[in-house]
Design a protein around this motif. Structure first.
Motif, PDB file in Angstrom:
ATOM      1  N   ILE A  11       1.181  -0.735   0.074  1.00 21.89           N
ATOM      2  CA  ILE A  11      -0.235  -0.223   0.181  1.00 21.89           C
ATOM      3  C   ILE A  11       0.870   1.322   0.244  1.00 21.89           C
ATOM      4  CG2 ILE A  11      -1.371   1.507   1.116  1.00 21.89           C
ATOM      5  CD1 ILE A  11      -3.083  -1.834   2.106  1.00 21.89           C
ATOM      6  N   ALA A  12       0.636   2.234  -0.987  1.00 21.25           N
ATOM      7  CA  ALA A  12       1.678   3.598  -0.857  1.00 21.25           C
ATOM      8  C   ALA A  12       1.013   4.383   0.088  1.00 21.25           C
ATOM      9  CB  ALA A  12       1.505   3.944  -2.295  1.00 21.25           C
ATOM     10  N   LEU A  13       2.351   5.017   0.359  1.00 19.80           N
ATOM     11  CA  LEU A  13       1.250   6.069   1.737  1.00 19.80           C
ATOM     12  C   LEU A  13       0.744   5.507   2.941  1.00 19.80           C
ATOM     13  CD1 LEU A  13       2.586   9.145   2.203  1.00 19.80           C
ATOM     14  CD2 LEU A  13       0.847   9.615   1.061  1.00 19.80           C
ATOM     15  N   LEU A  14       1.081   5.021   3.136  1.00 23.84           N
ATOM     16  CA  LEU A  14       0.274   4.354   4.383  1.00 23.84           C
ATOM     17  C   LEU A  14       0.559   4.726   6.148  1.00 23.84           C
ATOM     18  CD1 LEU A  14      -2.377   3.007   5.579  1.00 23.84           C
ATOM     19  CD2 LEU A  14      -0.684   0.987   5.106  1.00 23.84           C
ATOM     20  N   LEU A  15       0.117   5.617   6.593  1.00 22.96           N
ATOM     21  CA  LEU A  15       0.150   6.270   7.937  1.00 22.96           C
ATOM     22  C   LEU A  15      -0.509   5.928   8.792  1.00 22.96           C
ATOM     23  CD1 LEU A  15       0.750   9.427   6.074  1.00 22.96           C
ATOM     24  CD2 LEU A  15       2.731   8.426   7.206  1.00 22.96           C
ATOM     25  N   LEU A  16       0.004   5.296  10.127  1.00 26.36           N
ATOM     26  CA  LEU A  16      -1.609   5.348  11.178  1.00 26.36           C
ATOM     27  C   LEU A  16      -0.187   5.449  12.070  1.00 26.36           C
ATOM     28  CD1 LEU A  16      -3.621   3.356  12.321  1.00 26.36           C
ATOM     29  CD2 LEU A  16      -2.261   1.480  12.066  1.00 26.36           C
ATOM     30  N   PHE A  21       4.840   2.632  20.243  1.00 27.13           N
ATOM     31  CA  PHE A  21       5.989   4.170  21.117  1.00 27.13           C
ATOM     32  C   PHE A  21       7.277   3.222  20.040  1.00 27.13           C
ATOM     33  CE2 PHE A  21       2.868   6.218  22.336  1.00 27.13           C
ATOM     34  CZ  PHE A  21       2.448   5.788  23.823  1.00 27.13           C
ATOM     35  N   MET A  22       7.388   2.243  19.382  1.00 28.27           N
ATOM     36  CA  MET A  22       8.886   2.057  19.062  1.00 28.27           C
ATOM     37  C   MET A  22       8.364   2.282  17.708  1.00 28.27           C
ATOM     38  SD  MET A  22      10.074   0.634  21.602  1.00 28.27           S
ATOM     39  CE  MET A  22       9.208   0.022  22.975  1.00 28.27           C
ATOM     40  N   SER A  23       9.941   1.975  17.005  1.00 21.55           N
ATOM     41  CA  SER A  23      10.592   3.007  15.698  1.00 21.55           C
ATOM     42  C   SER A  23       9.799   1.268  14.743  1.00 21.55           C
ATOM     43  CB  SER A  23      11.379   3.673  15.630  1.00 21.55           C
ATOM     44  OG  SER A  23      12.353   2.483  15.566  1.00 21.55           O
ATOM     45  N   ILE A  24       9.466   1.768  14.048  1.00 18.29           N
ATOM     46  CA  ILE A  24       9.413   0.344  12.066  1.00 18.29           C
ATOM     47  C   ILE A  24      10.921   0.656  11.630  1.00 18.29           C
ATOM     48  CG2 ILE A  24       8.172   0.550  10.275  1.00 18.29           C
ATOM     49  CD1 ILE A  24       6.951  -1.669  11.833  1.00 18.29           C
ATOM     50  N   GLN A  25      11.873  -0.480  10.500  1.00 16.23           N
ATOM     51  CA  GLN A  25      12.707  -0.137  10.089  1.00 16.23           C
ATOM     52  C   GLN A  25      11.961  -1.345   9.266  1.00 16.23           C
ATOM     53  OE1 GLN A  25      16.000   2.107   9.077  1.00 16.23           O
ATOM     54  NE2 GLN A  25      14.252   2.919  11.634  1.00 16.23           N
ATOM     55  N   ALA A 195       7.064   3.812  12.840  1.00 12.93           N
ATOM     56  CA  ALA A 195       6.991   2.806  12.055  1.00 12.93           C
ATOM     57  C   ALA A 195       7.331   3.363  10.447  1.00 12.93           C
ATOM     58  CB  ALA A 195       6.413   1.922  11.614  1.00 12.93           C
ATOM     59  N   VAL A 196       8.296   3.129   9.932  1.00 12.99           N
ATOM     60  CA  VAL A 196       8.282   4.086   8.365  1.00 12.99           C
ATOM     61  C   VAL A 196       9.290   2.649   7.466  1.00 12.99           C
ATOM     62  CG1 VAL A 196       9.689   5.030   6.285  1.00 12.99           C
ATOM     63  CG2 VAL A 196       8.977   5.763   8.851  1.00 12.99           C
ATOM     64  N   LEU A 299       4.980  10.515  -5.496  1.00 16.54           N
ATOM     65  CA  LEU A 299       4.503  10.514  -3.689  1.00 16.54           C
ATOM     66  C   LEU A 299       4.805   8.991  -3.831  1.00 16.54           C
ATOM     67  CD1 LEU A 299       1.761  11.920  -2.559  1.00 16.54           C
ATOM     68  CD2 LEU A 299       4.225  12.435  -1.407  1.00 16.54           C
ATOM     69  N   PRO A 300       6.125   8.379  -2.904  1.00 14.32           N
ATOM     70  CA  PRO A 300       6.438   7.357  -2.554  1.00 14.32           C
ATOM     71  C   PRO A 300       5.776   6.197  -1.835  1.00 14.32           C
ATOM     72  CG  PRO A 300       7.749   8.802  -0.653  1.00 14.32           C
ATOM     73  CD  PRO A 300       7.000   9.154  -2.214  1.00 14.32           C
ATOM     74  N   LYS A 301       4.733   4.814  -2.261  1.00 13.15           N
ATOM     75  CA  LYS A 301       4.517   4.118  -1.566  1.00 13.15           C
ATOM     76  C   LYS A 301       5.677   3.384  -0.512  1.00 13.15           C
ATOM     77  CE  LYS A 301       1.851   1.856  -5.839  1.00 13.15           C
ATOM     78  NZ  LYS A 301       2.256   0.451  -6.308  1.00 13.15           N
ATOM     79  N   THR A 302       4.470   4.024   0.585  1.00 12.86           N
ATOM     80  CA  THR A 302       5.413   3.784   1.755  1.00 12.86           C
ATOM     81  C   THR A 302       3.591   3.428   3.446  1.00 12.86           C
ATOM     82  OG1 THR A 302       6.417   6.144   1.328  1.00 12.86           O
ATOM     83  CG2 THR A 302       6.722   4.991   4.122  1.00 12.86           C
ATOM     84  N   TYR A 303       4.558   2.752   3.865  1.00 15.69           N
ATOM     85  CA  TYR A 303       3.475   2.217   5.330  1.00 15.69           C
ATOM     86  C   TYR A 303       3.598   2.975   6.061  1.00 15.69           C
ATOM     87  CZ  TYR A 303       2.055   0.199   9.194  1.00 15.69           C
ATOM     88  OH  TYR A 303       1.597  -0.199  10.580  1.00 15.69           O
ATOM     89  N   ILE A 304       3.463   4.131   6.978  1.00 17.82           N
ATOM     90  CA  ILE A 304       3.951   4.571   7.977  1.00 17.82           C
ATOM     91  C   ILE A 304       3.141   4.855   9.392  1.00 17.82           C
ATOM     92  CG2 ILE A 304       4.628   6.588   9.111  1.00 17.82           C
ATOM     93  CD1 ILE A 304       5.397   8.032   6.162  1.00 17.82           C
ATOM     94  N   GLU A 305       3.578   4.221  10.308  1.00 19.91           N
ATOM     95  CA  GLU A 305       2.524   4.089  11.505  1.00 19.91           C
ATOM     96  C   GLU A 305       3.101   4.921  12.315  1.00 19.91           C
ATOM     97  OE1 GLU A 305       1.712   0.685  14.744  1.00 19.91           O
ATOM     98  OE2 GLU A 305       2.424  -0.224  13.074  1.00 19.91           O
TER      99      GLU A 305
END
Length: 768
Positions: A11-16, A21-25, A195-196, A299-305
């Motif tokens: 999924i592109a540009l997914l921000l949740l 509170f942890m970061s994702i790589q 998370a990215v 815009l890049p396809k991205t998942y961001i939490e």
């Protein structure tokens, strides 16, 4: 542990925005992210490290319990996008293991957010649900379990004996990530999200694209997003209100049913949808578009939490000891939006300036002069911000997802109040808080402020650097002290803070106050503790460990590091390191919930100097408040900041105005009205520059506006009405001295296609 997620990395540009509170790589798809990670269990293990050591030799196994249900848990150290697990148990004799379950969660206890990817417990003896998977024979190649990409930090797997004996054995567990290493992309996000996970491909914003507001409440934000895209790319998407979007659109939507704060998705039709639980959530989600979009609109396809660790994060500007014009404050709000700073506090009253127009007490502010200005002939007068100006500023911030918080100094730092209305506030060196007259006046003022700062859940009442000693013998205080049976300074402190809290609660707000001279004994007497938010700046007067023990929440406002220290110093700071002004700071445990958040403050600086001081240090401080577990280096931050700072420059008004010469004029009769006038010779040249690097600046009108514009005339105008990037236009204004006092509020006013500030004023006299 890091929780799992059911979101697909494609999924592109997914921000949740969630409560994690942890970061994702995200790493290359063939990376075993469990390798070398720590293992724990609910029962004894012979050598837990063998489970993640990478050795699958038949002799390299861990023995667990016998005849009992047992699980092992692996902490991956951070959140990953995962798509595959491989299991090896002891496999020499082709045995089968009973009740094998594989789960993921971001909760170390696995009490919430659990995703099960394999379960062959057909009788639910483990209590994790009836499994539909089959038992399998152990082989040397292991068991591969594949599943749609999920986001998780912790892996847990169960066993309950096997077909040969009742012992639980593990040889190796591997967990494989999906996606691509984000370092391969220019993901210049500040603050770094929780998370990215980059995907592949993307979508493009074009001139045919639209910013779709699905509700009228989102139309202001839709215009902001369109303006930001225009400022960054030169592409001008239109704004429309309707229930759906088309290919290439950005859709803004409030969805109160969301479990997280906000989410953004781009579907296969290249429609980006930003959904939030409320308008502010949608606003914060939309910031990521401004930070991710390239100059050509892609815009890049991205998942961001994403979620902020803190409950409170702010930028504070002192507008009561040096003057800051409204446009400078708007620039600060633009910066707050870009870096997801939800609160913008105005220190709006102090000894020198009273910057809130009170309709109840219009005399407040009549003596406004800048700090340390002793030139009695050429003194600069700054009238209070009008309520209309402040309401407009509050709306400007609200449209961008930022809340403006007022601070009124109610005890010390209140010289302007006492000088302008001594009948209300006394002459004792601090406000006379031992007076019903004071409480009548301050109640009316607080009510006025609440009607102006409508979005703020807080009112800050000051409370620092002011004592009660002078009031104990002040003649105008004595009747109140006697009537209320107050015989000590501490009793007066308790009375003052309690009454102020009642007033603030009466207008539906929460009381903020500085750590102050009142100290711990007074604070312990305040009830309920939840009514107050303590702003700790040093810890000398009220130690942060005591604040925690006494049951208050606090905001960390360190004097060191500050805007005057380097961005690197601010990045090295942590939110739980409190007190830094001449004493060794106290380090509370990381994650301590008594620390609600942090602040960046700027004291005694004029508007023109504020942004240069703030832009790098505030971004560094905010990342340390917003994502306390980002695990990023300062070098990494600096590279991202350099990119976002260039975006910030584009989001600031592309137009700049400089005036020369600047000086004072005394009216022809020699009468001194203490008013600041541009141009010692009566002629001022304004230079207008298009600072943008993409779009043309179209100036549609130039005019002199204000209360008394007649002494001014535009006598020269050279340059083009349409300014290419980097081009200039020169306007000459002539002032003809006259015998009357110069009136405040006269401006050279420009109207342009600047998407952020379409109307720009440059002061000619008085308030600018």
């Amino acid at each position: 542990m890091k929780t799992t997620s059911s979101y697909n990395v494609s999924i592109a540009l997914l921000l949740l925005l969630k409560t994690t509170f942890m970061s994702i790589q995200a790493y290359a798809g063939n990376t075993n992210v469990a390798l070398g990670k720590p293992v724990s269990s609910n029962a004894a293990l012979s050598n837990s490290g063998l489970i993640t050591d990478g050795d699958k030799n038949i002799k390299d196994y861990t023995q667990g319990s016998t005849g009992a249900i047992q699980w092992v848990r692996i902490d991956l150290g951070q959140k990953f996008s995962l798509g595959q697990v491989k299991l090896w148990h002891y496999f020499a004799d082709a045995r089968k293991y009973h009740d094998v379950i594989v789960q993921f969660s971001n909760d170390t206890t696995f009490l919430k957010g659990v995703t099960t990817v394999f379960n062959n417990d057909s009788t639910n003896i483990l209590g994790q649900g009836i499994g539909k998977d089959k038992e399998y024979t152990e082989v040397d190649s292991g068991k591969t379990i594949s599943f749609p990409a999920i986001s998780a930090r912790y892996l847990r797997t169960f066993l309950n004996g096997n077909t040969i004996d009742k012992v639980n054995y593990w040889t190796e567990i591997e967990a494989y990530s999906t996606g691509t290493n984000p370092s391969a992309f220019n993901f210049n996000l500040v603050p770094w999200p929780q998370a990215v996970i980059p995907g592949t491909g993307g979508m493009s914003i074009k001139s045919s694209s639209r910013i779709v507001a699905t509700d009228t409440s989102l139309l202001p934000l839709a215009n902001i997003v369109a303006g930001e895209i225009s400022a960054i790319t030169g592409i001008n998407p239109s704004v429309i209100q309707q229930a759906y979007g088309l290919n290439g659109d950005v859709v803004l939507k409030v969805n109160a049913a969301l479990t997280g704060k906000y989410q953004c998705t781009t579907n296969m039709d290249a429609i980006t949808t930003i959904e939030g639980k409320d308008v502010n959530a949608v606003a914060m989600g939309s910031v990521n578009i401004s930070q991710l979009i390239s100059s050509n609109g892609s815009l890049p396809k991205t998942y961001i939490e994403d979620n902020t660790k803190s409950k409170y994060s702010e930028l504070m500007i002192d507008v009561a000891r040096e003057f800051n014009d409204i446009h400078s404050l708007e620039r600060c709000i633009i910066m707050c939006r870009l870096y997801k700073i939800p609160f913008f506090r105005l220190h709006i009253t102090d000894d020198y300036l009273w910057m809130f127009q009170s309709t109840n007490y219009p005399q407040l502010g009549v003596g406004n002069y800048v700090l340390n200005n002793t030139d009695l002939i050429n003194k600069t007068y700054y009238p209070p911000y009008t309520q209309a100006q402040l309401k407009a500023l509050v709306q400007f911030a609200k449209d961008r997802g930022v809340i403006v918080v007022p601070e009124i100094e109610c005890l010390g730092h209140s010289g302007r109040m006492r000088h302008d209305r001594p009948d209300l506030f006394g002459t004792a060196g601090v406000n006379n808080v031992a007076s019903d007259t004071f409480y009548m006046a301050i109640t009316n003022i607080i009510k006025e402020m609440a009607q102006v700062f409508t979005t703020s859940p807080y009112i800050h009442i000051g409370g620092d650097e002011g004592g009660m000693a002078s009031l104990m013998t002040y003649p105008r205080s004595l009747p109140y002290l006697t009537a209320h049976n107050i015989t000590t300074q501490n009793q007066l402190w308790i009375d003052f803070l309690s009454r102020m809290n009642t007033i603030v609660k009466g207008v539906g707000k929460k009381t903020c106050l500085w750590e102050g001279y009142y100290g711990r004994t007074v604070a312990q007497a305040l009830t309920p503790k939840s009514d107050y938010l303590i702003f700790e700046y040093d810890g000398y007067y009220y130690n942060p460990f005591d604040v925690k023990t006494d049951g208050f929440s606090m905001v960390n406002v360190p004097w060191v590091p500050s805007v005057y220290n380097s961005p690197a110093d601010n990045y090295a700071w942590n939110m739980w390191l409190l007190g830094s002004n001449g004493r060794t700071p106290d380090q509370l445990p990381l994650g301590d919930s008594s620390v609600a958040g942090g602040s960046m403050v700027l004291w005694q600086v004029t508007g023109g100097d504020a942004i240069p001081l703030l832009r790098a240090t505030t971004a560094a401080r905010q990342e340390r408040i917003y994502n306390t577990e980002a695990n990023k280096t300062y070098t990494d931050f600096q590279a991202r900041f350099n990119a976002t700072d260039s975006i910030l420059q584009k989001l600031f008004k592309p137009i700049s105005i400089t005036a020369s010469p600047v000086g004072f004029i005394v009216p022809a009769t020699g009468q001194n009205c203490h008013k600041h006038v541009i141009g010692t010779s009566g002629v001022t040249t304004f230079t207008i520059v298009n600072n943008g690097d993409v779009a043309d600046l179209v100036i549609s009108s130039v005019a002199i506006t204000g209360i008394s514009a007649s002494p001014y005339a535009i006598t020269g105008d050279t340059g083009e009405k349409i300014l290419k990037p980097g081009k200039t236009r020169t306007i000459t204004v002539t002032y003809t001295p006259f015998t009357a006092c110069v009136t405040n509020g006269n401006y050279l006013t420009l109207t342009s296609n600047d998407p952020v500030n379409p109307i720009i004023k440059s002061g000619l006299a008085g308030s600018y």
